[in-house]
Design an enzyme around this catalytic site. Structure first.
Site, PDB file in Angstrom:
ATOM      1  CB  CYS A   2      -0.689   0.052   0.722  1.00 45.73           C
ATOM      2  SG  CYS A   2      -1.954  -1.772   1.433  1.00 45.73           S
ATOM      3  CE  LYS A 604      10.098  -1.139  -8.709  1.00 57.20           C
ATOM      4  NZ  LYS A 604      10.944  -1.753 -10.094  1.00 57.20           N
TER       5      LYS A 604
END
Length: 609
Positions: A2, A604
């Site tokens: 997040c 990522k």
């Protein structure tokens, strides 16, 4: 995973929050939300899907003028990616809002206890217990005191931010094993999961450490530990160029980052090549390698593939037994470790939850630690003490490209350094490899200049393809794995990588005219065998694509198409052979109209275990 961002100051917070969330999109997400505090109290807007959905909802309501706010992009762990599960979450009064990056491991137990106290829950998330816990402790206490009282009940890895309409001149942030950076401005302050969200606004930052919280006002940042004791921390200057988070004319960040690889290699090598007395300068303690018996490398994803190449290099050049472990498995199947064992943790972000947890477990057993990361200021950097900075610069695309190449270069330098220390390679051989490394940037530039248009056209031929197989041998087997991973990550085509010699032991059953096979075949000790394995696939009607030199007659005869690479010393070939595979994956995905920079379901920085 997040992304979180926040602002407190004299300006309207909303533009900063939206821009900050856009700069964190690379982390991966499935919903987003913003909460601001102003004269009308707490205002909350959330939306499922991409940020443009949130912006549409914001445009449909009266624009908040609040000067304090928090924003969040959610990558679902607990609860489906629906609006009611999006952050921020509030307490029963709707006057206190919380965002969180991480996982609250004991949320079910806490949720049950809060329900017994009359709290009503509107989501399936683990995060929603936090605002209720804080609200239960607010009576007669400051916001900071209530947050700290709640945090000590939480188990897990998390970064939390809290705003309240009843405390409109402050916001609170907390870190426990999840990244959080604070930015210092003039009459305003900021926080975010990562630097790109704030780099356009300040160069003075402070990375919050585990077990710390901060109280931010317009004019001050106070740092405390979880007991409430005040800590003295000094901001550092950020040496970042904001243009790193811009596309600079490229269609996608991934394509830009593929083209940045020659410069990245030069940066990773810069000032690290010495003379005959010390050919490699890594700035590492000599004690790290004294009487070394074994090396374990722990990593995830693309970093795991780089580590497989690293294993080959260390064993081939330095003669040290080396094993590569998935970080997520290392703690649960720990190998024998002792004081003469070196454990190397490899993580692009330095915040990979599994890798850092595995390093922590290894450290407790008295081993030596080394990190290879693109973010020396990260949690990994703080954990290991000794590290190699890959110097790749900010990578926005979720699919790693230039950071993979930089990790490979770091492993070459490490293996050569070990070879020099142990006397396992002649000075001439070490210099030969170093000269070859220095020539690679120009050779990659040649690949990018000559192959881009050809690969763009080649990608058209795979519009209906559903499966790919990649094969390689020796130190190019990990490149086959990486090529398959890149393709499946961004094009959603099923792809697998195999050692070329293993095709006949099962995978060959998958082959027909509809399954392309990409074979990495470069001159060296496994060249002829790789071509033979490719011929086995060709005999089953598979379409053959070779990553091979164009001036090799055997390769030209074997393959239907060739993605040409220059002839180099075989030991250097992985840095070249991966580039055409990156381009192939990119152009297939781009032609399909997919979100190359933010593939579905991926993040990522995987900060949870």
């Amino acid at each position: 995973m997040c992304g979180i961002v926040g602002y407190i100051g004299g300006r309207t917070a909303l533009p900063f929050l939206v821009d900050g969330l856009k700069r964190l999109e690379y982390r991966g997400y499935d919903s987003a939300g913003i909460a601001t505090v102003g004269e009308s109290g707490l205002e909350l807007v959330r939306a499922k899907g991409k940020l443009h959905n949130l912006e549409e909802k914001l445009n449909g309501v009266a624009q908040s003028t609040g000067t304090v706010g928090i924003g969040h992009t959610r990558w679902a762990t607990h609860g489906k990616p629906e609006e009611h599960n999006a952050h921020p979450h509030t307490d029963a009064s709707g006057r206190l809002a919380v965002i969180q990056n991480g996982i609250i491991e004991n949320y079910a137990e806490l949720r049950l206890g809060l329900k017994e106290r009359g709290c009503l829950f509107k989501s399936e998330t683990d995060t929603e217990v936090i605002p209720h816990l804080i609200a239960c402790r607010l009576a007669g206490h400051s916001l900071l005191e209530a947050v700290l009282a709640a945090v000590v009940e939480l188990k897990g890895a998390f970064a939390i931010a809290v705003v309240s309409a009843d405390f409109p001149d402050e916001l609170i942030v907390v870190r426990q094993q999840a990244p959080l950076v604070i930015g210092f401005g003039e009459g305003e302050n900021y926080f975010a999961s990562d630097v790109p969200a704030i780099v356009s606004h300040t160069t003075r930052v402070l990375t919050l450490q585990d077990g710390e919280c901060a109280r931010l006002t317009r004019d001050e940042v106070q740092i405390h530990d979880f007991s409430g004791a005040r800590l003295r921390r000094t901001p550092r200057s950020l040496n970042w160029n904001p243009s790193l988070v811009e596309k600079r004319g490229f269609r996608h960040f991934m394509l830009k980052e593929i083209h940045e690889q020659p410069g990245v290699i030069r940066d990773t090598l810069e000032d690290r090549i010495g003379d005959a007395t010390g050919p490699i300068r890594l700035g590492l303690s000599s004690d790290l390698f004294a009487d070394l018996e074994r090396i374990y490398i722990i990593a995830c994803g693309t970093s795991w593939h780089a580590s497989l190449v690293g294993k080959y290099l260390i064993e081939e050049l330095a003669g040290i037994p080396t094993e590569v472990n998935y970080a997520s498995e290392f703690r649960y199947c720990p190998p024998p470790l002792n004081a003469r064992t070196l454990v190397i943790g490899v993580s692009q972000s330095g915040e990979t939850g599994d890798t850092n947890a595995a390093l922590t477990a290894a450290k407790a057993r008295g081993v030596r630690l080394l990190g290879i990361t693109n973010r020396p200021e990260s949690s990994l950097g703080a954990l290991v003490g000794e590290l190699i900075d890959t110097r790749a610069g900010m990578e926005i695309g979720v699919a790693a490209t230039k950071t993979f190449t930089a990790q490979l270069v770091a492993f070459y330098l490490l293996a050569l350094h070990l070879a020099h220390l142990r006397g396992t390679q002649s000075g001439e051989r070490i210099r030969e490899i170093l000269v070859g490394l220095q020539q690679l940037p120009a050779q990659i530039e040649g690949i990018l200049d000559t192959q881009e248009r050809y690969i763009t056209e080649l990608a058209r031929e795979f519009d209906a393809t559903r499966d790919f197989i990649f094969i390689g041998r020796g130190l190019n087997y990990p490149i086959a794995l990486e090529g398959a991973l890149k393709l499946k990550e961004i094009s959603y085509i099923h792809a697998e990588g195999y050692p070329a010699g293993e095709m006949k032991h099962g995978p060959i059953a998958l082959l027909d005219s509809e399954v392309p096979v990409v074979a990495i075949a470069v001159p060296g000790k496994v060249y002829e065998k790789t071509l033979s394995n490719a011929q086995e696939a060709k005999a089953r009607d598979a379409r053959l694509i070779g990553v091979a030199p164009l001036d090799e007659p055997a390769a030209v005869e074997t393959f239907d198409q060739i993605l040409p690479v220059p002839v180099v010393d075989e030991i250097l070939s992985p840095i070249l052979t991966v580039v055409p595979l990156q381009l192939l994956a990119y152009h297939i995905a781009a032609r399909r109209g997919l979100d190359v920079d933010q593939p579905r379901n991926l993040a990522k920085s995987v900060t949870v275990e």
